[in-house]
Design a protein around this motif. Structure first.
Motif, PDB file in Angstrom:
ATOM      1  N   ILE A   1      28.329  25.568  34.004  1.00 22.23           N
ATOM      2  CA  ILE A   1      28.919  26.158  35.193  1.00 22.23           C
ATOM      3  C   ILE A   1      28.480  25.350  36.402  1.00 22.23           C
ATOM      4  CG2 ILE A   1      29.104  28.256  36.567  1.00 22.23           C
ATOM      5  CD1 ILE A   1      30.216  28.435  33.735  1.00 22.23           C
TER       6      ILE A   1
ATOM      7  N   GLU B   1      37.538  28.049  40.852  1.00 21.15           N
ATOM      8  CA  GLU B   1      37.830  28.847  39.671  1.00 21.15           C
ATOM      9  C   GLU B   1      37.707  27.999  38.418  1.00 21.15           C
ATOM     10  OE1 GLU B   1      41.843  30.630  38.542  1.00 21.15           O
ATOM     11  OE2 GLU B   1      40.808  32.336  39.439  1.00 21.15           O
TER      12      GLU B   1
ATOM     13  N   SER C   1      37.272  28.139  33.838  1.00 25.31           N
ATOM     14  CA  SER C   1      37.596  28.866  32.605  1.00 25.31           C
ATOM     15  C   SER C   1      36.483  28.661  31.602  1.00 25.31           C
ATOM     16  CB  SER C   1      38.913  28.357  32.015  1.00 25.31           C
ATOM     17  OG  SER C   1      39.966  28.461  32.942  1.00 25.31           O
TER      18      SER C   1
ATOM     19  N   ILE D   1      35.967  38.878  37.883  1.00 23.89           N
ATOM     20  CA  ILE D   1      36.156  38.062  36.678  1.00 23.89           C
ATOM     21  C   ILE D   1      37.440  38.495  35.982  1.00 23.89           C
ATOM     22  CG2 ILE D   1      35.239  37.463  34.407  1.00 23.89           C
ATOM     23  CD1 ILE D   1      33.611  36.271  36.620  1.00 23.89           C
TER      24      ILE D   1
ATOM     25  N   LEU E   1      37.310  33.929  29.777  1.00 24.97           N
ATOM     26  CA  LEU E   1      37.171  34.421  31.146  1.00 24.97           C
ATOM     27  C   LEU E   1      37.572  33.359  32.148  1.00 24.97           C
ATOM     28  CD1 LEU E   1      33.579  35.941  30.757  1.00 24.97           C
ATOM     29  CD2 LEU E   1      35.742  37.180  30.558  1.00 24.97           C
ATOM     30  N   LYS E   2      38.037  33.826  33.317  1.00 22.02           N
ATOM     31  CA  LYS E   2      38.292  32.960  34.458  1.00 22.02           C
ATOM     32  C   LYS E   2      37.616  33.555  35.683  1.00 22.02           C
ATOM     33  CE  LYS E   2      42.640  30.465  33.689  1.00 22.02           C
ATOM     34  NZ  LYS E   2      44.033  30.269  34.171  1.00 22.02           N
ATOM     35  N   GLY E   3      37.124  32.683  36.556  1.00 26.98           N
ATOM     36  CA  GLY E   3      36.517  33.167  37.786  1.00 26.98           C
ATOM     37  C   GLY E   3      35.795  32.054  38.508  1.00 26.98           C
TER      38      GLY E   3
ATOM     39  N   ASN F   1      30.238  33.745  39.998  1.00 27.33           N
ATOM     40  CA  ASN F   1      30.467  35.002  39.285  1.00 27.33           C
ATOM     41  C   ASN F   1      30.333  34.819  37.772  1.00 27.33           C
ATOM     42  OD1 ASN F   1      31.021  36.482  41.659  1.00 27.33           O
ATOM     43  ND2 ASN F   1      33.121  35.682  41.686  1.00 27.33           N
ATOM     44  N   LEU F   2      30.807  33.687  37.268  1.00 23.64           N
ATOM     45  CA  LEU F   2      30.703  33.435  35.835  1.00 23.64           C
ATOM     46  C   LEU F   2      29.251  33.300  35.390  1.00 23.64           C
ATOM     47  CD1 LEU F   2      33.645  30.927  35.290  1.00 23.64           C
ATOM     48  CD2 LEU F   2      33.519  33.281  34.478  1.00 23.64           C
ATOM     49  N   GLU F   3      28.389  32.771  36.273  1.00 26.32           N
ATOM     50  CA  GLU F   3      26.983  32.617  35.915  1.00 26.32           C
ATOM     51  C   GLU F   3      26.350  33.950  35.546  1.00 26.32           C
ATOM     52  OE1 GLU F   3      25.035  30.620  39.101  1.00 26.32           O
ATOM     53  OE2 GLU F   3      25.446  28.632  38.295  1.00 26.32           O
TER      54      GLU F   3
ATOM     55  N   MET G   1      27.536  36.262  33.820  1.00 24.56           N
ATOM     56  CA  MET G   1      27.860  36.685  32.464  1.00 24.56           C
ATOM     57  C   MET G   1      26.712  36.406  31.502  1.00 24.56           C
ATOM     58  SD  MET G   1      30.918  38.000  32.698  1.00 24.56           S
ATOM     59  CE  MET G   1      30.248  38.625  34.250  1.00 24.56           C
TER      60      MET G   1
END
Length: 724
Positions: free
Chosen positions: A22, A28, A30, A53, A68-70, A74-76, A78
């Motif tokens: 990431i 954004e 994926s 997300i 997931l997309k974002g 924000n993905l971090e 997860m």
């Protein structure tokens, strides 16, 4: 101070590592995560508590995960969720009509109904770099697909503005189902594209597995995967995913790899026991040779992909072009020879063409086969360009430096030759024979974005077989993957190399014959006789073979006793009869007195007969030990969702007393540090983590993996490892 000798370095190969991290920028992205428990419940949790997300896809068939997309920040988050499991090994997968199609589908039998079958109604999925569905030869058959890189419904090839552009998936798709100026093997099949490999044709295990799942759920009858890695083991995650997909009723065809002609070079997922693994042979070709009749020297030329055909018909003077860096004032009307290195092949060729040369020869600067292609993006190159090996190139250079030297060209028509680049088996651990079948993979012209191009590799052989399976599936819509594979293997044509049959690990059952598979009267379900490893002084191994009579007549079968071999004896089934539609399991027993035979790999053929038809069944066993790799597939990268830990993975085909990974400077070969030391390891995927604070090195290294076996023997394996 530890130093790796240069002799040891002769055996290391380079692998490109590709990890999903990431990036700390607000754009954004994926990702695909593997989860524990019910992925649908986890989807609801993410949608309820992480509204920024987007949940794009849920996987619950081949593996359990969520796409997931974002934004990166924000993905971090997860990574901290309790149900997020560690990711699969992020192994790089790369992308290991013309004369070949009529060669495989036409026959001299005027009574055949070969034109009746075109793949109509059969759904074929291509897991690759995407597909240019706007190509006029593909647009009619293209029915859809999915992009596992960008997580959307548009599996178009990577475009230049997105990164290093790709064309591989479009080329593969054309071999299967082109229907326009060119015709594929199955020109009326329904074509679906699954983009699992992004810019530059690279992707991760988890993208490939997710693509398999999507294709299975979309109802594919056949899936082609012209991709792979260097891990020769049957239990790598992608190989296991392929097995699950076949169990769900999908036939999967996979390229064996392009690391031949050495043994043990087949890579996952072609190592899957349930896949149809494909090696490369030649279609009918006219091969050019340089010939010096006075020296009795003949050198085979390997035209580069995309080159104009080598068509010289008389003697020409040969001159030294160096590396292609300097101008060539005296090249007009001559053949130029250049050494590989520094200057790209296409630039070398343009320089020779602009100087008026009639042709260009490029010789390798290292041992092995030189494979390459020409880039015509700056305009066509109008002279033939071919490659020769290092030894032959140096022989030519020795004659050029002695004075004026002229060389002639002769030609030889060939077909059904196993390509040198085609990876050989067997598979470690279970010792299965791979490839199982071969098809044309040399000098194959097919569709690419914007036109057509010639490529070569087992990547081109595999879609021939996928298209062939589509034809058989259309002819026998009720047949399951096991029957389809069995019919194709049973009727393959064993190929000869001039001294007899090619070895089983070169060709499997032989070259595909789709019409013969359609018309077959017998199916041998597991004709590849892998007897495993012989460890005792006297040992016996048994393989069971299932045979089905699919004809409308009663058939009697019998085995011919193989030629006597010192230390080897066989117990073969007695003659047996099958009524129409009957099946029978028969046992073939091999007994070995190990000290009466050489150590290592033993292989050959057993003949099964049914009236006037003979079937050649390949067999293989390992006597005590063999030169298979003892470690493969080293990976080292920051752990997903972590900035403080690295994770490593390596594959061992057998248990080991110890494994040590040492880092060396790639230039001076001076020892830097020991990265990992492991004791009493099991066979299979070995993985672990290291704290980032303990890794002070940065940059590129040579990693030497030392494996000490349970018999106290030591083996070394080297690869390039990058630490960032």
């Amino acid at each position: 101070m530890k130093v790796i000798t240069k002799i040891l370095l002769c055996f290391f190969f380079t692998t490109i590592f590709f990890s999903v991290h990431i990036k700390a920028i607000e754009e954004e992205q994926s990702i695909i995560i593997e989860v524990e428990g019910d992925p649908h419940k986890h989807r609801q949790y993410i949608e309820d508590y992480h509204p920024l997300i987007e949940v794009v896809q849920v996987y619950d068939t081949i593996f359990t995960g969520i796409a997931l997309k974002g934004k990166a920040s924000n993905l971090e988050r997860m990574g901290s969720l309790h149900f997020v499991k560690k990711s699969y090994p992020v192994r790089t997968y790369q992308t290991n009509i013309n004369r070949s199609v009529p060669f495989l589908t036409e026959t001299d039998d005027i009574d055949t109904e070969q034109m009746k079958f075109t793949g109509k109604g059969v759904k074929v999925g291509v897991i690759d770099t995407g597909v240019d569905y706007s190509h006029p030869d593909l647009s009619a058959n293209y029915k859809g697909g999915y992009d596992l890189v960008d997580l959307d419904d548009d599996p178009m090839e990577t475009l230049p503005e997105q990164g290093e552009p790709t064309l591989h998936g479009t080329h593969v798709s054309g071999i299967i189902a082109a229907s326009g100026n060119m015709k594929g093997i199955a020109p009326e099949a329904d074509l679906y594209g699954y983009r699992a490999l992004g810019p530059g044709g690279r992707g991760t295990s988890i993208q490939v597995i997710a693509a398999i799942e999507k294709a299975v759920k979309d109802g594919m009858d056949v899936i082609n995967m012209s991709l792979g890695n260097t891990v020769n083991g049957p239990d790598w995650p992608t190989s296991i995913a392929v097995n699950h997909a076949v169990d769900r009723g999908v036939s999967i065809v996979i390229a064996n790899g392009n690391s031949g002609p050495a043994n043990w070079t087949v890579g996952s997922p072609a190592t899957s026991p349930k896949a149809v693994s494909v090696g490369a042979s030649t279609p009918p070709m006219k091969i050019p040779f340089l010939e010096d009749s006075f020296e009795d020297k003949r050198i085979e030329l390997a035209p580069l992909a995309g080159s104009k055909p080598w068509d010289l018909e008389k003697e020409y003077p040969l001159i030294d072009g160096g590396l292609g860096e300097e101008e060539l004032p005296n090249a007009r009307g001559k053949v130029v020879i250049m050494e590989r290195g520094i200057v790209p092949f296409s630039e070398k060729a343009r320089k020779a063409a602009e100087a008026g040369a009639n042709a260009l020869i490029i010789y390798n600067n290292e041992e092995g086969i030189l494979q390459g292609s020409l880039d015509d993006s700056q305009g066509p190159i109008d002279i033939p360009v071919a490659a020769v090996g290092k030894k032959d190139g140096q022989w030519l250079m020795d004659h050029v430096t002695e004075g004026e030297y002229w060389i002639d060209t002769t030609y030889q028509n060939i077909q059904d030759k196993i390509a040198d680049f085609s990876s050989r088996g067997p598979v470690t651990t279970n010792w299965n024979i791979k490839p199982e079948i071969v098809a044309p993979g040399a000098a194959i012209v097919s569709t690419v974005p914007g036109g057509y191009r010639e490529l070569q590799g087992t990547s081109m052989a595999s879609p021939h077989v996928a298209g062939g399976l589509a034809l058989v599936k259309q002819a026998h819509p009720d047949w399951k993957p096991e029957q389809l594979k069995g019919a194709l293997l049973t009727t393959a044509l064993p190929l000869k190399n001039g001294k007899g049959l090619y070895n089983p690990i070169d060709q499997g059952m032989g070259r595909m014959q789709p019409q013969a598979a359609i018309d077959t009267e017998t199916i041998i379900y597991n004709p590849m006789l892998a007897f495993g490893k012989i460890d005792k002084l006297k040992d016996s191994q048994t393989v069971d073979v299932k045979i089905e009579n699919v004809s409308k007549e009663t058939k009697t079968y019998h085995f011919e006793l193989p030629q006597n071999t010192h230390g080897l004896s066989w117990q073969l089934p007695k003659s047996f009869t099958l009524e129409p539609g009957d099946k029978k399991n028969v046992s073939i027993q091999l007994s070995v007195i190990s000290n009466m035979m050489d150590k290592g790999l033993h292989q050959g053929w057993i003949t099964l007969k049914a009236k006037d038809t003979s079937y050649q069944l390949p067999y293989l066993f390992i006597n005590r030990e063999a030169d298979y790799p003892k470690a493969m597939g080293l990976e080292f990268a920051l752990k997903t969702f972590s900035k403080e830990e690295y994770e490593y993975r390596i594959y061992l085909p057998e248990e080991a007393k110890s494994v040590t990974i040492d880092l060396y400077d790639p230039h001076s070969l001076v020892f830097q540090k020991t990265l990992v030391t492991l004791e009493d390891t099991e066979a299979g995927v070995i993985e672990g983590t290291l704290k980032k604070r303990n890794i002070t090195e940065n940059g590129e290294f040579i990693a030497n993996v030392e494996v000490k076996t349970t018999e106290d023997k030591t083996y070394n394996y080297q690869t390039v490892l990058s630490i960032e």
